[in-house]
Design an enzyme around this catalytic site. Structure first.
Site, short mmCIF file in Angstrom:
data_model
loop_
_atom_site.label_atom_id
_atom_site.label_comp_id
_atom_site.label_asym_id
_atom_site.label_seq_id
_atom_site.Cartn_x
_atom_site.Cartn_y
_atom_site.Cartn_z
N ASN A 9 35.65 24.81 24.23
CA ASN A 9 35.21 23.74 25.11
C ASN A 9 36.35 23.43 26.07
O ASN A 9 37.34 22.82 25.69
CB ASN A 9 34.85 22.50 24.26
CG ASN A 9 34.50 21.30 25.12
OD1 ASN A 9 34.36 21.41 26.33
ND2 ASN A 9 34.36 20.14 24.48
N LYS A 11 36.39 21.51 28.51
CA LYS A 11 36.35 20.12 29.01
C LYS A 11 36.54 20.11 30.53
O LYS A 11 36.07 21.04 31.19
CB LYS A 11 37.38 19.26 28.27
CG LYS A 11 37.21 19.39 26.74
CD LYS A 11 37.98 18.38 25.95
CE LYS A 11 37.73 18.60 24.46
NZ LYS A 11 38.37 17.61 23.60
N HIS A 95 29.00 15.28 22.45
CA HIS A 95 30.44 15.32 22.17
C HIS A 95 30.97 13.88 22.14
O HIS A 95 30.49 13.03 22.87
CB HIS A 95 31.15 16.13 23.26
CG HIS A 95 32.57 16.41 22.93
ND1 HIS A 95 33.57 15.48 23.08
CD2 HIS A 95 33.16 17.52 22.40
CE1 HIS A 95 34.71 16.02 22.66
NE2 HIS A 95 34.49 17.25 22.26
N GLU A 97 33.48 12.56 23.35
CA GLU A 97 33.95 12.03 24.64
C GLU A 97 32.78 11.53 25.48
O GLU A 97 32.89 10.58 26.23
CB GLU A 97 34.75 13.11 25.38
CG GLU A 97 36.13 13.29 24.75
CD GLU A 97 36.69 14.69 24.82
OE1 GLU A 97 36.22 15.50 25.64
OE2 GLU A 97 37.61 14.98 24.02
N GLU A 165 33.26 17.08 14.34
CA GLU A 165 34.53 16.84 15.02
C GLU A 165 34.97 15.40 14.73
O GLU A 165 34.53 14.47 15.42
CB GLU A 165 34.37 17.01 16.53
CG GLU A 165 33.96 18.41 16.96
CD GLU A 165 34.36 18.68 18.40
OE1 GLU A 165 35.07 19.66 18.61
OE2 GLU A 165 33.98 17.91 19.31
N GLY A 171 42.31 16.31 19.95
CA GLY A 171 43.41 16.20 20.90
C GLY A 171 44.62 15.46 20.37
O GLY A 171 45.51 15.08 21.13
N SER A 211 41.78 19.60 16.97
CA SER A 211 43.15 20.12 16.84
C SER A 211 43.22 21.47 16.14
O SER A 211 44.20 21.76 15.42
CB SER A 211 44.06 19.10 16.13
OG SER A 211 44.18 17.93 16.93
#
Ligand code: 13P
Length: 252
Positions: A9, A11, A95, A97, A165, A171, A211
């Site tokens: 991904n 992003k 996701h 985010e 996730e 991250g 990560s």
């Protein structure tokens, strides 16, 4: 035997030229690998070009989001018809985010999942708890709500991929332990068994994300219910991503 999947991904990263170069390197570095799927999710602006770059290879194209209508007055949105038009076969939905910054809820996720399936795209539906939720001990409640509501009125799960996730691992460099990840993956598969039966649930790929690097994926992928990875930062560098692909394809 479930097939393995490694999805990158990207992003909101990479210009057109950077996207083409990275896709070409991944295609060349992974040619000949079998038994699984390598999936790239570039930004919308690079989908068509990356689609051209990977044509005829064992690398598949994925979008990072979708809208739940085919066309019309929805400024700024992208439809499943358009995604298929540029060669996408996968789409990431829900996701964390998107849930956090763009306020997508379980109902939006559900509409998008159903739309993707009816259009013939494979949704990679993301679920995961925040750090606060884990500390409070409500991880299973959160995951079960996200799975049940995200898959509401979905009849078949053969064409669905789930990505676990944990939000606190994305991250941050704080990867889940193998035990933490396996526990949630097995819990997800259990929910799928209750809803869709053992056979169907045993065939669903459940990916871990958060990560992931070529150094930590080896242990994670050896767990029974971890079938692959959804990779952010480490998918932006050829060596890092190819390293992850090789570890996963070698172990599953
Ligand atoms: P990182 O691999 O950068 O933690 O991101 C994970 C992710 O969000 C993939 O969708």
């Amino acid at each position: 035997m479930r097939k393995w999947i490694v999805a990158g991904n990207w992003k909101m990263n990479n210009t057109l030229a950077e996207s083409i170069a990275l896709a070409k390197a991944i295609k060349e570095g992974s040619s000949g690998l079998q038994g699984g799927a390598i999936v790239l999710a570039p930004p919308f602006t690079a989908l068509a070009a990356v689609g051209e770059t990977i044509k005829g290879s064992n690398v598949s194209l994925c979008a990072q989001n979708i809208y739940c209508e085919d066309k019309g007055a929805f400024t700024g949105e992208i439809s499943p018809v358009m995604l298929k038009d540029v060669g996408c076969t996968y789409v990431i939905i829900g996701h964390s985010e998107r849930r956090k910054y763009f306020h997508e809820g379980d109902n939006d996720v559900n509409l998008k999942v159903k739309k993707a399936i009816s259009a013939g795209l494979t949704p990679i539906m993301c679920v995961g708890e925040t750090e606060e939720e884990r500390v409070k001990g409500i991880t299973q409640d959160v995951i079960s709500r996200q799975i049940n509501q995200g898959l509401k009125d979905v009849e078949k799960i053969e064409c669905i991929v789930i990505a676990y996730e944990p939000v606190w691992a994305i991250g941050t460099g704080k990867v889940a332990t193998t035990a933490q990840a396996q526990e949630v993956h097995a819990f997800i598969r259990g929910i799928l068994k209750d809803k869709f039966g053992s056979n169907a649930a045993n065939n669903v790929c459940i990916l871990y994300g958060g990560s992931v690097t070529k150094d930590n994926i080896g242990d994670l992928i050896s767990m029974d219910d971890i079938d692959g990875a959804l990779v952010g930062g480490a998918s932006l560098k050829t060596d890092g991503f190819l390293g992850i692909i090789k570890k996963i394809s070698g172990k599953k």
